[in-house]
Design an enzyme around this catalytic site. Structure first.
Site, PDB file in Angstrom:
ATOM      1  N   LYS A  34       0.830  -1.223   0.000  1.00  0.00           N
ATOM      2  CA  LYS A  34       0.000   0.000   0.000  1.00  0.00           C
ATOM      3  C   LYS A  34       0.853   1.256   0.000  1.00  0.00           C
ATOM      4  O   LYS A  34       0.670   2.159  -0.819  1.00  0.00           O
ATOM      5  CB  LYS A  34      -0.913   0.005   1.235  1.00  0.00           C
ATOM      6  CG  LYS A  34      -1.567   1.356   1.510  1.00  0.00           C
ATOM      7  CD  LYS A  34      -2.339   1.372   2.812  1.00  0.00           C
ATOM      8  CE  LYS A  34      -1.527   1.594   4.049  1.00  0.00           C
ATOM      9  NZ  LYS A  34      -1.465   2.953   4.588  1.00  0.00           N
ATOM     10  N   ASN A  35       1.803   1.332   0.952  1.00  0.00           N
ATOM     11  CA  ASN A  35       2.542   2.586   1.118  1.00  0.00           C
ATOM     12  C   ASN A  35       3.519   2.854  -0.023  1.00  0.00           C
ATOM     13  O   ASN A  35       3.977   3.981  -0.195  1.00  0.00           O
ATOM     14  CB  ASN A  35       3.255   2.613   2.476  1.00  0.00           C
ATOM     15  CG  ASN A  35       2.260   2.784   3.615  1.00  0.00           C
ATOM     16  OD1 ASN A  35       1.117   3.179   3.388  1.00  0.00           O
ATOM     17  ND2 ASN A  35       2.675   2.462   4.839  1.00  0.00           N
ATOM     18  N   CYS A 128      -3.509  12.791  13.186  1.00  0.00           N
ATOM     19  CA  CYS A 128      -4.436  11.667  13.157  1.00  0.00           C
ATOM     20  C   CYS A 128      -4.378  10.977  14.501  1.00  0.00           C
ATOM     21  O   CYS A 128      -3.651  11.397  15.396  1.00  0.00           O
ATOM     22  CB  CYS A 128      -4.131  10.723  12.002  1.00  0.00           C
ATOM     23  SG  CYS A 128      -2.645   9.783  12.218  1.00  0.00           S
ATOM     24  N   ARG A 133       1.993  13.953  13.556  1.00  0.00           N
ATOM     25  CA  ARG A 133       2.481  13.733  12.196  1.00  0.00           C
ATOM     26  C   ARG A 133       2.690  15.030  11.402  1.00  0.00           C
ATOM     27  O   ARG A 133       2.004  15.295  10.405  1.00  0.00           O
ATOM     28  CB  ARG A 133       1.569  12.760  11.456  1.00  0.00           C
ATOM     29  CG  ARG A 133       1.353  11.476  12.243  1.00  0.00           C
ATOM     30  CD  ARG A 133       0.593  10.441  11.485  1.00  0.00           C
ATOM     31  NE  ARG A 133       1.373   9.823  10.446  1.00  0.00           N
ATOM     32  CZ  ARG A 133       0.893   8.889   9.611  1.00  0.00           C
ATOM     33  NH1 ARG A 133      -0.347   8.507   9.708  1.00  0.00           N
ATOM     34  NH2 ARG A 133       1.662   8.369   8.684  1.00  0.00           N
ATOM     35  N   ASP A 319       4.421  -0.145  12.337  1.00  0.00           N
ATOM     36  CA  ASP A 319       3.155  -0.647  11.779  1.00  0.00           C
ATOM     37  C   ASP A 319       2.866  -2.092  12.172  1.00  0.00           C
ATOM     38  O   ASP A 319       1.751  -2.582  11.948  1.00  0.00           O
ATOM     39  CB  ASP A 319       3.143  -0.496  10.249  1.00  0.00           C
ATOM     40  CG  ASP A 319       3.171   0.964   9.822  1.00  0.00           C
ATOM     41  OD1 ASP A 319       2.842   1.832  10.650  1.00  0.00           O
ATOM     42  OD2 ASP A 319       3.535   1.244   8.665  1.00  0.00           O
ATOM     43  N   ARG A 411      -8.447   0.056   4.478  1.00  0.00           N
ATOM     44  CA  ARG A 411      -7.437   0.947   3.885  1.00  0.00           C
ATOM     45  C   ARG A 411      -6.161   0.188   3.570  1.00  0.00           C
ATOM     46  O   ARG A 411      -5.390   0.608   2.710  1.00  0.00           O
ATOM     47  CB  ARG A 411      -7.104   2.092   4.854  1.00  0.00           C
ATOM     48  CG  ARG A 411      -8.267   3.017   5.128  1.00  0.00           C
ATOM     49  CD  ARG A 411      -7.834   4.125   6.067  1.00  0.00           C
ATOM     50  NE  ARG A 411      -6.599   4.701   5.560  1.00  0.00           N
ATOM     51  CZ  ARG A 411      -5.710   5.358   6.293  1.00  0.00           C
ATOM     52  NH1 ARG A 411      -5.920   5.532   7.572  1.00  0.00           N
ATOM     53  NH2 ARG A 411      -4.627   5.843   5.760  1.00  0.00           N
TER      54      ARG A 411
END
Ligand code: EPU
Length: 432
Positions: A34-35, A128, A133, A319, A411
């Site tokens: 994803k990233n 968030c 961030r 993560d 997501r």
């Protein structure tokens, strides 16, 4: 007379009903990262030619990035896990707030919009749940490359002064090895005049993937994957076809699904070097790993407690902190888990406690005393990785758990319930 409280909105949202206690077997397939994919998509803004990306995971974040690129004038065609992006001419340098809000990676597009158009106006991504961030480093980098940058009313405006509208190569020392700042500056510097050097650069595999893509488009980048990246600016980039690397965080989550259910399982495709710190911790806590050309077969033994501190790559990834905590909640012994990247990434602790985990929090450190059984409960994943941790805990907890927060889960984990079900997990998505 008392009035009944209205039902919490969260209770009305879809959830995963997971019957715990089933062993897994077979192979879990890992999707594209994803990233990486999100940032690689924004590299399409750097050329008028077509960029074709393969192995793009079907995720809501990818849909969001697609909408942002379309709003800038990029023509997009998507079939299965391939996406074609062509930014022949950009019609806007200003992605709208309603699309950018909530998708942090979209802010990183400021580097490529600026390099291509000489101007960019992008709303701040904001804080968030997991932390504030900031994007100070991204902005500092663009200023070093010669852009005039202002931040007003929550919007960052960057412009290249002068006739040529071309950024100028510069040396930039990052205060912290931010992944997004490294990627933003990398994209901006590819089309700058002269040589740029990024020191204290992020070394994450996604940064390396971006540099490999940009080089395939004609950029001249060396050193990505290490702390110093050198970029020799070129005048134009061209289109290419490129395949996104496998998602190391999804792969790690699947290895943990095997470990928490004490099941032998193969996870593929995986690039083992992308997960070295995680593989070492899995071995330390009693798992045997067989690494082959394409993937990893994990055979969990008796799981023992281990200590973990999150760090930038090649250290242990933040993560996977929450998913690994779910495993350690079931280990034999005590584990100490310290979160060093984000100031507020311990919200899964309260939810794991609802399932019977024994965890004490001291600031950003969690002391986890393993218990022999977790018990099923309704739980909420408050961010993407917290939601993954809840799914893992649900797979082993006694009884039927209801995991909410699927807007977060979707997501980052493509078709997670179908993948797990194919390996023997018992779970289904219910609408309320
Ligand atoms: N930081 C600063 N100043 C800056 C930028 C960052 O202090 O100007 C700090 C942050 O506050 C944070 C740390 O540096 O404490 C790391 O932030 P970084 O900029 O490296 O993170 P990011 O680029 O915003 C990416 C991933 C995250 C992942 C981090 C760290 C994307 C889209 N997101 O974020 O992924 O946690 O790197 O590896 O690439 C996720 O997938 O769940 C996720 C949150």
């Amino acid at each position: 007379m008392t009035t009944a409280a209205p039902p919490s909105q969260d209770i009305l949202k879809p959830h995963l009903a997971i019957a715990g206690g089933h062993k897994l077997q077979g192979e879990l397939r890992v999707s594209g990262a994803k990233n990486s994919a999100l940032v690689l998509m924004t590299a399409s803004l750097l050329t008028s030619e077509r960029l074709t990306l393969h192995n793009v995971p079907p995720l809501t974040d990818i849909d969001g990035m697609e909408s942002i690129l379309v709003s800038l004038g990029v023509k997009v065609r998507r079939r299965s896990e391939t996406i074609e992006l062509q930014a022949s001419s950009l019609t806007s340098a200003e992605p709208p707030y309603k699309l950018v809000n909530g998708l942090r990676a979209s802010f990183f597009a400021i580097g490529s919009i600026l390099a291509r158009m000489g101007y960019a106006k992008v709303p701040l991504p904001g804080g968030c749940r997991i932390g504030a961030r900031p994007v100070v480093e991204h902005i500092r980098g663009l200023k070093a490359l010669g852009a005039l940058v202002t931040v007003e009313h929550g919007v960052v405006t960057a412009a290249v002064p002068g006739e040529s509208k071309r950024l100028k190569g510069a040396s930039i020392v990052l205060d912290c090895p931010s992944v997004g700042a490294t990627e933003t500056i990398l994209m901006a510097a590819t089309l700058a005049e002269g040589i740029s050097v990024i020191e204290n650069a992020a070394q994450e595999p996604e940064v390396q993937d971006l540099a490999n893509l940009l080089n395939a488009m004609g950029a001249r980048i060396t050193g990505a994957g290490g702390p110093t990246i050198t970029i020799e600016g070129v005048e134009t980039l061209h289109g290419c076809e490129y395949s996104v690397i496998p998602d190391r965080i999804e792969a790690g989550t699947f290895l943990l699904a095997a470990a928490i259910t004490r099941s032998r399982l193969r996870v593929a495709p995986v690039v083992p070097d992308h997960l070295s710190a995680v593989l070492q911790k899995l071995r330390d806590c009693g798992c045997v790993l067989e690494i082959d050309e394409e993937g990893i077969t994990i055979t969990p033994g008796e799981i023992k407690g281990v200590d973990i501190t999150t760090q930038p790559f090649p250290g242990f990834p933040t993560d996977l902190q929450a998913p690994f905590m779910a495993l350690l909640a079931t280990a034999n012994g005590t584990s100490v888990i310290t979160e060093k990247i984000y100031e507020n990434r311990m919200q899964h602790v309260a939810e794991l406690q609802r399932m019977g985990a024994s965890i004490r929090i001291q600031g950003n450190t969690a002391v986890v005393e393993g218990v022999s059984n977790l018990s099923a409960a309704p739980v909420n994943g408050t961010d993407l990785r917290a939601a993954a941790a809840m799914v893992l805990a649900g797979l082993v907890a006694r009884g039927s758990s209801q995991v909410r927060g699927l807007n977060h889960l979707d997501r980052g984990y493509a078709g997670i319930e179908a993948k797990l079900r194919a390996c023997g997990a018992v779970l289904e998505r219910l609408l309320s």
